[in-house]
Design a protein around this motif. Structure first.
Motif, PDB file in Angstrom:
ATOM      1  N   UNK A  31      21.953 -78.840  32.746  1.00 44.81           N
ATOM      2  CA  UNK A  31      22.604 -78.470  31.496  1.00 44.81           C
ATOM      3  C   UNK A  31      22.090 -79.291  30.341  1.00 44.81           C
ATOM      4  N   UNK A  32      22.085 -78.665  29.171  1.00 41.60           N
ATOM      5  CA  UNK A  32      21.735 -79.360  27.938  1.00 41.60           C
ATOM      6  C   UNK A  32      22.783 -78.997  26.895  1.00 41.60           C
ATOM      7  N   UNK A  33      23.719 -79.913  26.630  1.00 40.00           N
ATOM      8  CA  UNK A  33      24.763 -79.608  25.655  1.00 40.00           C
ATOM      9  C   UNK A  33      24.236 -79.641  24.226  1.00 40.00           C
ATOM     10  N   UNK A  34      24.947 -78.981  23.344  1.00 38.73           N
ATOM     11  CA  UNK A  34      24.614 -79.021  21.917  1.00 38.73           C
ATOM     12  C   UNK A  34      24.534 -80.478  21.479  1.00 38.73           C
ATOM     13  N   UNK A  35      23.541 -80.763  20.661  1.00 36.05           N
ATOM     14  CA  UNK A  35      23.352 -82.108  20.137  1.00 36.05           C
ATOM     15  C   UNK A  35      22.334 -82.934  20.897  1.00 36.05           C
ATOM     16  N   UNK A  36      21.927 -82.487  22.102  1.00 37.74           N
ATOM     17  CA  UNK A  36      20.914 -83.216  22.856  1.00 37.74           C
ATOM     18  C   UNK A  36      19.527 -82.800  22.380  1.00 37.74           C
ATOM     19  N   UNK A  37      18.496 -83.526  22.794  1.00 38.39           N
ATOM     20  CA  UNK A  37      17.151 -83.365  22.253  1.00 38.39           C
ATOM     21  C   UNK A  37      16.177 -82.665  23.198  1.00 38.39           C
ATOM     22  N   UNK A  38      15.241 -81.976  22.571  1.00 42.70           N
ATOM     23  CA  UNK A  38      14.053 -81.445  23.227  1.00 42.70           C
ATOM     24  C   UNK A  38      12.873 -81.840  22.347  1.00 42.70           C
ATOM     25  N   UNK A  48      21.332 -76.689  19.149  1.00 45.43           N
ATOM     26  CA  UNK A  48      22.566 -76.366  18.422  1.00 45.43           C
ATOM     27  C   UNK A  48      23.610 -75.690  19.289  1.00 45.43           C
ATOM     28  N   UNK A  49      23.217 -75.201  20.453  1.00 44.92           N
ATOM     29  CA  UNK A  49      24.161 -74.562  21.370  1.00 44.92           C
ATOM     30  C   UNK A  49      23.875 -75.007  22.786  1.00 44.92           C
ATOM     31  N   UNK A  50      24.859 -74.928  23.630  1.00 48.26           N
ATOM     32  CA  UNK A  50      24.697 -75.326  25.030  1.00 48.26           C
ATOM     33  C   UNK A  50      23.745 -74.372  25.751  1.00 48.26           C
ATOM     34  N   UNK A  51      23.043 -74.938  26.741  1.00 44.06           N
ATOM     35  CA  UNK A  51      22.201 -74.105  27.590  1.00 44.06           C
ATOM     36  C   UNK A  51      22.190 -74.684  28.996  1.00 44.06           C
ATOM     37  N   UNK A  52      21.905 -73.822  29.957  1.00 40.29           N
ATOM     38  CA  UNK A  52      21.705 -74.246  31.339  1.00 40.29           C
ATOM     39  C   UNK A  52      20.358 -73.721  31.805  1.00 40.29           C
ATOM     40  N   UNK A  53      19.733 -74.491  32.688  1.00 36.07           N
ATOM     41  CA  UNK A  53      18.434 -74.106  33.228  1.00 36.07           C
ATOM     42  C   UNK A  53      18.509 -74.081  34.741  1.00 36.07           C
ATOM     43  N   UNK A  77      16.230 -70.462  31.484  1.00 38.32           N
ATOM     44  CA  UNK A  77      17.196 -71.104  30.586  1.00 38.32           C
ATOM     45  C   UNK A  77      18.082 -70.024  29.996  1.00 38.32           C
ATOM     46  N   UNK A  78      19.395 -70.257  30.069  1.00 38.32           N
ATOM     47  CA  UNK A  78      20.372 -69.323  29.514  1.00 38.32           C
ATOM     48  C   UNK A  78      21.145 -70.066  28.427  1.00 38.32           C
ATOM     49  N   UNK A  79      21.151 -69.477  27.249  1.00 40.33           N
ATOM     50  CA  UNK A  79      21.771 -70.095  26.081  1.00 40.33           C
ATOM     51  C   UNK A  79      23.145 -69.511  25.797  1.00 40.33           C
ATOM     52  N   UNK A  80      23.976 -70.339  25.222  1.00 43.57           N
ATOM     53  CA  UNK A  80      25.265 -69.892  24.695  1.00 43.57           C
ATOM     54  C   UNK A  80      25.238 -70.192  23.195  1.00 43.57           C
ATOM     55  N   UNK A  81      25.523 -69.183  22.399  1.00 40.88           N
ATOM     56  CA  UNK A  81      25.575 -69.334  20.937  1.00 40.88           C
ATOM     57  C   UNK A  81      24.242 -69.750  20.322  1.00 40.88           C
ATOM     58  N   UNK A  82      23.161 -69.192  20.818  1.00 38.54           N
ATOM     59  CA  UNK A  82      21.846 -69.461  20.232  1.00 38.54           C
ATOM     60  C   UNK A  82      21.801 -68.844  18.841  1.00 38.54           C
ATOM     61  N   UNK A  83      21.308 -69.558  17.836  1.00 39.57           N
ATOM     62  CA  UNK A  83      21.326 -69.035  16.468  1.00 39.57           C
ATOM     63  C   UNK A  83      20.558 -67.723  16.274  1.00 39.57           C
ATOM     64  N   UNK A  84      19.579 -67.442  17.136  1.00 36.56           N
ATOM     65  CA  UNK A  84      18.810 -66.201  17.018  1.00 36.56           C
ATOM     66  C   UNK A  84      19.211 -65.187  18.082  1.00 36.56           C
TER      67      UNK A  84
END
Length: 185
Positions: A31-38, A48-53, A77-84
């Protein structure tokens, strides 16, 4: 923990800060919560949104995708609330594996991606131009190219049909688990 991609020539590519969430019949979930870095060379972003891989599981020594494969050839990777509106992003890869201590997943990014966007754009295989450019520059072996081109089309069909684990319910379970952890950056 980290998920570290590299390119075929060994150069550094994307590195994602992640947390290990657990596993199910499909494989291991990060998981990669909103606010973490890539980060990758020349680019850094705060998600900006949570994702799981999903790093697919090996099944009887065979990769998840199809018989004859000795390692998983993709990460979903599946995103939740992706801006696009990007819901699913599948990186086709090679040699995806865990470090001996389990602190890092690594793999070779092979350029081709399968994308599902909620809305009229739908589902497609992306970055064919990068695939063509890098296959010539890096000298991808013909058998690797054949296997991954077939896999890209197979994954595109499965994502479009929303067959597990490419359905919303499978990933939403892990997205809910990630958000319940209430991790901070």
């Amino acid at each position: 923990m980290k998920f570290q991609w590299r390119k075929w020539d060994g150069s550094t590519h994307w590195r994602h800060e992640c947390v290990y969430l657990g596993s199910d019949e499909w494989g291991d979930w990060l998981g990669q919560p909103a606010g973490w870095r890539s980060d990758r060379p020349g680019k850094s972003l705060t998600v900006t949104g949570s994702s799981v891989t999903l790093v697919p599981a090996m099944q009887d020594g065979v990769g998840f995708a199809h018989s004859g494969v000795t390692s998983p050839d993709f990460a979903v990777t599946v995103n939740r609330n992706h801006p696009k509106g990007m819901r699913i992003y599948i990186d086709l890869g090679w040699d995806i594996q865990w470090s001996a201590d389990g602190s890092r997943a690594t793999g070779i990014d092979m350029d081709l991606d399968v994308v599902r966007v909620d809305g009229p754009s739908g589902t497609w295989v992306d970055d064919r131009d990068e695939w063509a450019e890098h296959s010539a520059a890096f000298g991808y072996p013909a058998e690797v190219m054949e296997q991954l081109e077939a896999l890209a089309l197979d994954l595109e069909d499965r994502v479009r049909a929303q067959r597990a684990p490419f359905d919303d319910a499978t990933a939403d379970r892990w997205l809910d688990a990630l958000e319940a952890l209430r991790l901070e950056c």
